[in-house]
Design a protein around this motif. Sequence first.
Motif, PDB file in Angstrom:
ATOM      1  N   VAL A  36       0.943  -1.016  -0.026  1.00 15.63           N
ATOM      2  CA  VAL A  36      -0.131  -0.154   0.023  1.00 15.63           C
ATOM      3  C   VAL A  36       0.923   1.303  -0.046  1.00 15.63           C
ATOM      4  O   VAL A  36       1.618   1.344   1.045  1.00 15.63           O
ATOM      5  N   LEU A  37       0.831   2.049  -1.202  1.00 16.87           N
ATOM      6  CA  LEU A  37       1.914   3.058  -1.202  1.00 16.87           C
ATOM      7  C   LEU A  37       3.444   2.562  -1.120  1.00 16.87           C
ATOM      8  O   LEU A  37       3.900   3.454  -0.584  1.00 16.87           O
ATOM      9  N   GLY A  38       3.600   1.514  -1.411  1.00 14.24           N
ATOM     10  CA  GLY A  38       5.157   1.076  -1.230  1.00 14.24           C
ATOM     11  C   GLY A  38       5.348   0.276   0.252  1.00 14.24           C
ATOM     12  O   GLY A  38       6.222   0.050   0.239  1.00 14.24           O
ATOM     13  N   VAL A  39       4.402   0.345   0.980  1.00 16.71           N
ATOM     14  CA  VAL A  39       4.573  -0.203   2.437  1.00 16.71           C
ATOM     15  C   VAL A  39       3.663  -1.622   2.398  1.00 16.71           C
ATOM     16  O   VAL A  39       2.754  -1.801   2.025  1.00 16.71           O
ATOM     17  N   PRO A  40       4.576  -2.665   2.931  1.00 17.97           N
ATOM     18  CA  PRO A  40       3.934  -3.753   2.906  1.00 17.97           C
ATOM     19  C   PRO A  40       2.653  -4.033   3.845  1.00 17.97           C
ATOM     20  O   PRO A  40       2.445  -3.332   4.699  1.00 17.97           O
ATOM     21  N   LEU A  41       1.535  -4.620   3.156  1.00 18.78           N
ATOM     22  CA  LEU A  41       0.273  -4.708   3.801  1.00 18.78           C
ATOM     23  C   LEU A  41       0.301  -5.263   5.301  1.00 18.78           C
ATOM     24  O   LEU A  41      -0.506  -4.569   6.086  1.00 18.78           O
ATOM     25  N   LEU A  42       0.891  -5.906   5.582  1.00 15.89           N
ATOM     26  CA  LEU A  42       1.211  -6.433   7.079  1.00 15.89           C
ATOM     27  C   LEU A  42       1.503  -5.251   8.238  1.00 15.89           C
ATOM     28  O   LEU A  42       1.032  -4.832   9.114  1.00 15.89           O
ATOM     29  N   TYR A  43       2.531  -4.423   7.517  1.00 18.00           N
ATOM     30  CA  TYR A  43       2.707  -3.298   8.430  1.00 18.00           C
ATOM     31  C   TYR A  43       1.742  -2.260   8.195  1.00 18.00           C
ATOM     32  O   TYR A  43       1.613  -1.589   9.502  1.00 18.00           O
ATOM     33  N   VAL A  44       1.083  -2.129   7.360  1.00 19.74           N
ATOM     34  CA  VAL A  44       0.066  -0.870   7.422  1.00 19.74           C
ATOM     35  C   VAL A  44      -1.022  -1.382   8.463  1.00 19.74           C
ATOM     36  O   VAL A  44      -1.507  -0.617   9.154  1.00 19.74           O
ATOM     37  N   TYR A  45      -1.468  -3.001   8.298  1.00 22.62           N
ATOM     38  CA  TYR A  45      -2.421  -3.521   9.371  1.00 22.62           C
ATOM     39  C   TYR A  45      -1.953  -3.181  10.644  1.00 22.62           C
ATOM     40  O   TYR A  45      -2.814  -2.673  11.607  1.00 22.62           O
ATOM     41  N   VAL A  46      -0.747  -3.577  11.061  1.00 23.32           N
ATOM     42  CA  VAL A  46      -0.321  -3.485  12.241  1.00 23.32           C
ATOM     43  C   VAL A  46      -0.371  -2.145  12.992  1.00 23.32           C
ATOM     44  O   VAL A  46      -0.544  -1.697  14.128  1.00 23.32           O
ATOM     45  N   PHE A  47       0.321  -1.145  12.130  1.00 17.78           N
ATOM     46  CA  PHE A  47       0.329   0.122  12.849  1.00 17.78           C
ATOM     47  C   PHE A  47      -1.123   0.985  12.614  1.00 17.78           C
ATOM     48  O   PHE A  47      -1.306   1.666  13.489  1.00 17.78           O
ATOM     49  N   GLY A  48      -1.732   0.520  11.692  1.00 15.86           N
ATOM     50  CA  GLY A  48      -3.142   0.972  11.735  1.00 15.86           C
ATOM     51  C   GLY A  48      -4.043   0.471  13.002  1.00 15.86           C
ATOM     52  O   GLY A  48      -4.812   1.316  13.446  1.00 15.86           O
ATOM     53  N   ALA A  49      -3.727  -0.713  13.116  1.00 13.10           N
ATOM     54  CA  ALA A  49      -4.641  -1.079  14.195  1.00 13.10           C
ATOM     55  C   ALA A  49      -4.176  -0.639  15.424  1.00 13.10           C
ATOM     56  O   ALA A  49      -5.015  -0.344  16.523  1.00 13.10           O
ATOM     57  N   TRP A  50      -2.663  -0.694  15.733  1.00  6.75           N
ATOM     58  CA  TRP A  50      -2.213  -0.144  16.933  1.00  6.75           C
ATOM     59  C   TRP A  50      -2.738   1.522  17.279  1.00  6.75           C
ATOM     60  O   TRP A  50      -3.100   1.729  18.206  1.00  6.75           O
TER      61      TRP A  50
END
Length: 64
Positions: A36-50
Amino acid sequence: MNKPNVKGQRMVALFLLGNLLFNYPLLALFNKSETVLGVPLLYVYVFGAWAGLIALLAFVAEKR
């Protein structure tokens, strides 16, 4: 029921939600090679949920 007890119950519910969000089955859903915009989907999910949990905790803690 008094107000401090309700606030405590909401905090416990958010703790359980956090455990659910960061547990294996949900993390496995987002562990893909997509970005997502060059960031892996897992990182986006983890930081978004956090960030979402922090916002909800702040809302519950400051609510009167």
